[in-house]
Design a protein around this motif. Structure first.
Motif, PDB file in Angstrom:
ATOM      1  N   TYR A   6     -16.938 -20.778 -11.150  1.00  7.40           N
ATOM      2  CA  TYR A   6     -16.907 -19.415 -10.728  1.00  7.40           C
ATOM      3  C   TYR A   6     -17.521 -18.317 -11.587  1.00  7.40           C
ATOM      4  O   TYR A   6     -17.910 -17.457 -11.092  1.00  7.40           O
ATOM      5  N   ALA A   7     -17.655 -18.687 -12.818  1.00 12.05           N
ATOM      6  CA  ALA A   7     -18.244 -17.667 -13.842  1.00 12.05           C
ATOM      7  C   ALA A   7     -19.875 -17.857 -14.204  1.00 12.05           C
ATOM      8  O   ALA A   7     -20.223 -17.284 -14.758  1.00 12.05           O
ATOM      9  N   GLY A   8     -20.368 -18.775 -13.136  1.00 10.30           N
ATOM     10  CA  GLY A   8     -21.873 -19.276 -13.402  1.00 10.30           C
ATOM     11  C   GLY A   8     -22.326 -20.416 -14.324  1.00 10.30           C
ATOM     12  O   GLY A   8     -23.250 -20.718 -14.383  1.00 10.30           O
ATOM     13  N   ASP A   9     -21.070 -20.889 -15.060  1.00 13.19           N
ATOM     14  CA  ASP A   9     -21.312 -21.926 -15.851  1.00 13.19           C
ATOM     15  C   ASP A   9     -21.756 -23.109 -14.932  1.00 13.19           C
ATOM     16  O   ASP A   9     -21.302 -23.452 -13.947  1.00 13.19           O
ATOM     17  N   VAL A  10     -22.935 -23.931 -15.583  1.00 16.09           N
ATOM     18  CA  VAL A  10     -23.608 -25.190 -14.914  1.00 16.09           C
ATOM     19  C   VAL A  10     -22.977 -26.340 -15.983  1.00 16.09           C
ATOM     20  O   VAL A  10     -23.146 -26.083 -16.970  1.00 16.09           O
ATOM     21  N   VAL A  11     -22.549 -27.513 -15.075  1.00 14.58           N
ATOM     22  CA  VAL A  11     -22.213 -28.830 -15.496  1.00 14.58           C
ATOM     23  C   VAL A  11     -22.838 -29.752 -14.865  1.00 14.58           C
ATOM     24  O   VAL A  11     -23.389 -29.734 -13.602  1.00 14.58           O
ATOM     25  N   PRO A  12     -23.209 -30.936 -15.740  1.00 21.64           N
ATOM     26  CA  PRO A  12     -24.131 -32.035 -15.055  1.00 21.64           C
ATOM     27  C   PRO A  12     -23.157 -32.896 -14.089  1.00 21.64           C
ATOM     28  O   PRO A  12     -23.797 -33.733 -13.526  1.00 21.64           O
ATOM     29  N   CYS A  13     -21.935 -32.539 -13.863  1.00 21.34           N
ATOM     30  CA  CYS A  13     -21.091 -33.471 -13.078  1.00 21.34           C
ATOM     31  C   CYS A  13     -20.080 -32.792 -12.748  1.00 21.34           C
ATOM     32  O   CYS A  13     -19.366 -32.028 -13.354  1.00 21.34           O
ATOM     33  N   CYS A  14     -19.345 -33.334 -11.437  1.00 19.80           N
ATOM     34  CA  CYS A  14     -18.031 -32.725 -10.844  1.00 19.80           C
ATOM     35  C   CYS A  14     -16.853 -33.028 -11.714  1.00 19.80           C
ATOM     36  O   CYS A  14     -15.862 -32.320 -11.567  1.00 19.80           O
ATOM     37  N   HIS A  15     -17.025 -33.924 -12.628  1.00 23.73           N
ATOM     38  CA  HIS A  15     -15.739 -34.408 -13.178  1.00 23.73           C
ATOM     39  C   HIS A  15     -15.699 -33.532 -14.603  1.00 23.73           C
ATOM     40  O   HIS A  15     -14.636 -33.860 -15.528  1.00 23.73           O
ATOM     41  N   LEU A  16     -16.508 -32.577 -14.770  1.00 26.65           N
ATOM     42  CA  LEU A  16     -16.289 -31.782 -15.990  1.00 26.65           C
ATOM     43  C   LEU A  16     -16.171 -30.461 -15.419  1.00 26.65           C
ATOM     44  O   LEU A  16     -16.691 -29.798 -14.330  1.00 26.65           O
ATOM     45  N   ARG A  17     -15.094 -29.601 -16.500  1.00 28.73           N
ATOM     46  CA  ARG A  17     -14.956 -28.267 -16.149  1.00 28.73           C
ATOM     47  C   ARG A  17     -15.723 -27.403 -17.095  1.00 28.73           C
ATOM     48  O   ARG A  17     -15.225 -27.450 -18.400  1.00 28.73           O
ATOM     49  N   GLY A  18     -16.567 -26.514 -16.448  1.00 30.13           N
ATOM     50  CA  GLY A  18     -17.348 -25.601 -17.710  1.00 30.13           C
ATOM     51  C   GLY A  18     -16.505 -24.552 -18.431  1.00 30.13           C
ATOM     52  O   GLY A  18     -17.058 -24.068 -19.275  1.00 30.13           O
ATOM     53  N   ASP A  19     -15.369 -24.408 -17.758  1.00 34.25           N
ATOM     54  CA  ASP A  19     -14.536 -23.208 -18.156  1.00 34.25           C
ATOM     55  C   ASP A  19     -13.438 -23.715 -19.319  1.00 34.25           C
ATOM     56  O   ASP A  19     -12.759 -22.920 -19.625  1.00 34.25           O
ATOM     57  N   THR A  20     -13.583 -24.980 -19.721  1.00 33.61           N
ATOM     58  CA  THR A  20     -12.578 -25.562 -20.629  1.00 33.61           C
ATOM     59  C   THR A  20     -13.137 -25.545 -21.982  1.00 33.61           C
ATOM     60  O   THR A  20     -14.174 -26.022 -22.116  1.00 33.61           O
ATOM     61  N   PRO A  21     -12.441 -25.077 -23.123  1.00 35.26           N
ATOM     62  CA  PRO A  21     -13.083 -25.562 -24.363  1.00 35.26           C
ATOM     63  C   PRO A  21     -13.409 -26.817 -24.617  1.00 35.26           C
ATOM     64  O   PRO A  21     -14.477 -27.148 -25.345  1.00 35.26           O
ATOM     65  N   GLU A  22     -12.790 -27.759 -24.038  1.00 35.35           N
ATOM     66  CA  GLU A  22     -12.987 -29.300 -24.340  1.00 35.35           C
ATOM     67  C   GLU A  22     -14.347 -29.694 -23.845  1.00 35.35           C
ATOM     68  O   GLU A  22     -15.064 -30.576 -24.480  1.00 35.35           O
ATOM     69  N   HIS A  23     -14.841 -29.121 -22.753  1.00 33.47           N
ATOM     70  CA  HIS A  23     -16.068 -29.321 -22.125  1.00 33.47           C
ATOM     71  C   HIS A  23     -17.087 -28.236 -22.235  1.00 33.47           C
ATOM     72  O   HIS A  23     -18.269 -28.159 -21.694  1.00 33.47           O
ATOM     73  N   ALA A  24     -17.098 -27.228 -23.152  1.00 29.69           N
ATOM     74  CA  ALA A  24     -17.808 -26.133 -23.454  1.00 29.69           C
ATOM     75  C   ALA A  24     -19.199 -26.905 -23.906  1.00 29.69           C
ATOM     76  O   ALA A  24     -20.270 -26.012 -23.428  1.00 29.69           O
ATOM     77  N   GLU A  25     -19.307 -27.919 -24.594  1.00 28.08           N
ATOM     78  CA  GLU A  25     -20.452 -28.249 -25.105  1.00 28.08           C
ATOM     79  C   GLU A  25     -21.377 -28.853 -24.161  1.00 28.08           C
ATOM     80  O   GLU A  25     -22.537 -29.399 -24.436  1.00 28.08           O
ATOM     81  N   TYR A  26     -20.563 -29.421 -23.095  1.00 24.37           N
ATOM     82  CA  TYR A  26     -21.283 -30.064 -21.904  1.00 24.37           C
ATOM     83  C   TYR A  26     -22.156 -29.288 -20.943  1.00 24.37           C
ATOM     84  O   TYR A  26     -22.803 -29.833 -20.208  1.00 24.37           O
ATOM     85  N   ARG A  27     -21.749 -27.837 -21.220  1.00 26.21           N
ATOM     86  CA  ARG A  27     -22.623 -27.031 -20.052  1.00 26.21           C
ATOM     87  C   ARG A  27     -24.099 -27.239 -20.266  1.00 26.21           C
ATOM     88  O   ARG A  27     -24.693 -27.392 -21.538  1.00 26.21           O
ATOM     89  N   THR A  28     -24.617 -26.915 -19.223  1.00 28.02           N
ATOM     90  CA  THR A  28     -26.326 -27.373 -19.367  1.00 28.02           C
ATOM     91  C   THR A  28     -26.890 -25.890 -19.014  1.00 28.02           C
ATOM     92  O   THR A  28     -28.185 -25.737 -19.460  1.00 28.02           O
TER      93      THR A  28
END
Length: 308
Positions: A229-251
């Motif tokens: 919703y904030a525009g963050d893009v991730v490579p997979c539906c199992h990742l949440r781009g708005d969590t600190p744990e997955h921040a490094e996985y944003r593309t």
């Protein structure tokens, strides 16, 4: 699917990036707002951080995505939900209508828990142009999977919307799948034992049964494009781009002034694609995931192994 050099290069040329997106992307998932009314134990939302104020995706950002998809005459699946509950905000109707007008050949889908469904809302979704609705049956908070509760919940939803269900498949302790008839929307209702069939969502669900070390390739970063919703893009539906744990996985981040094709084709996304081909051990967050693997022995798997 294109496994040529451009898929792994990290493109900055808009024309090449647009062509790569056009050739590869079959599914685009856009989270139109943040709110979800549930805290399911097998979902990252179990922490309750989606229960606060609802944050809508900026109108200009949504328009950017839809306009770019129209530019390539996108004919794949456009999913207007992610880790939110799409029907919690009636603005979803305008988003569906906007997408349908611009993308007459696309399949427009939502995944919903069914809590907000009414006969009038189904009529409005059909009028807006929805193609498919997946109703997910969830257990009560902290409950284990129950066939009896799943059937009761299916019956309750069908009674509320005034429509019957035709069961397609049932496997005790694992799943129930049914179809609800409608003249223009394909409506599927599913109860799944996510503790058996689900993923650990990139390590966010600590109690999920751990899969064997993964060596299979994954086509998700090639064929799918996910925007939070904030525009963050991730490579997979199992990742949440708005969590600190997955921040490094944003593309990347979709911006109103930049084509989505450049985000899809950038160096970070290309690196993910490179890591997902070949037959080698995957690292976190993919090491315990079983999703996105092409069928063993298929031409797609063979091509992805060769590309590595």
């Amino acid at each position: 699917m294109d496994f040529g050099p451009d898929a792994f290069a990290g493109l900055t040329d808009p024309a090449r990036a647009r062509e790569l997106f056009r050739r590869n992307v079959q599914r685009v998932e856009v989270e139109t707002h943040s709110y979800c009314n549930r805290r399911c134990g097998y979902c990252p939302n179990v922490v309750g951080d989606r229960l606060g104020p609802n944050i809508r995706m900026a109108e200009g950002l949504f328009a950017r995505i839809i306009d770019d998809l129209a530019e390539v005459d996108f004919r794949g699946a456009l999913v207007l939900s992610h880790y939110n509950e799409p029907l919690a905000d009636r603005a979803i109707l305008a988003r569906i209508a906007q997408a349908r007008l611009a993308l007459p050949h696309a399949q427009i889908l939502i995944y919903t828990n069914g809590d907000y469904l009414t006969p009038d809302l189904i009529d409005a979704l059909a009028e807006a142009g929805l193609s498919y609705m997946h109703i997910s049956i969830h257990m009560k908070p902290d409950d284990v999977y129950s066939d009896l509760y799943a059937m009761e919940r299916i019956s309750e939803i069908c009674a509320r919307i005034g429509r019957p269900v035709k069961m397609k498949g049932v496997r005790g302790g694992e799943f129930m799948i049914g179809r609800i008839p409608h003249k223009s929307i394909e409506i599927e209702i599913r109860a799944l034992n996510y503790w058996k069939t689900g993923q650990d969502r990139g390590g966010l669900i600590k109690d999920m049964v751990r899969a064997a070390d993964r060596t299979a390739p994954c086509f998700f970063p090639f064929a799918h494009f996910y925007v939070g919703y904030a525009g963050d893009v991730v490579p997979c539906c199992h990742l949440r781009g708005d969590t600190p744990e997955h921040a490094e996985y944003r593309t990347g981040k979709v911006m109103e002034g930049e084509p989505i094709f450049l985000t899809y084709a950038n160096a970070a996304a290309a690196s993910w694609r490179k890591s997902m081909v070949g037959k080698h051990l995957r690292t976190a967050p993919c090491s315990t995931c079983t999703a996105g693997a092409p069928q063993a022995g298929s031409p797609l798997e063979a091509a992805m192994i060769r590309a590595g």
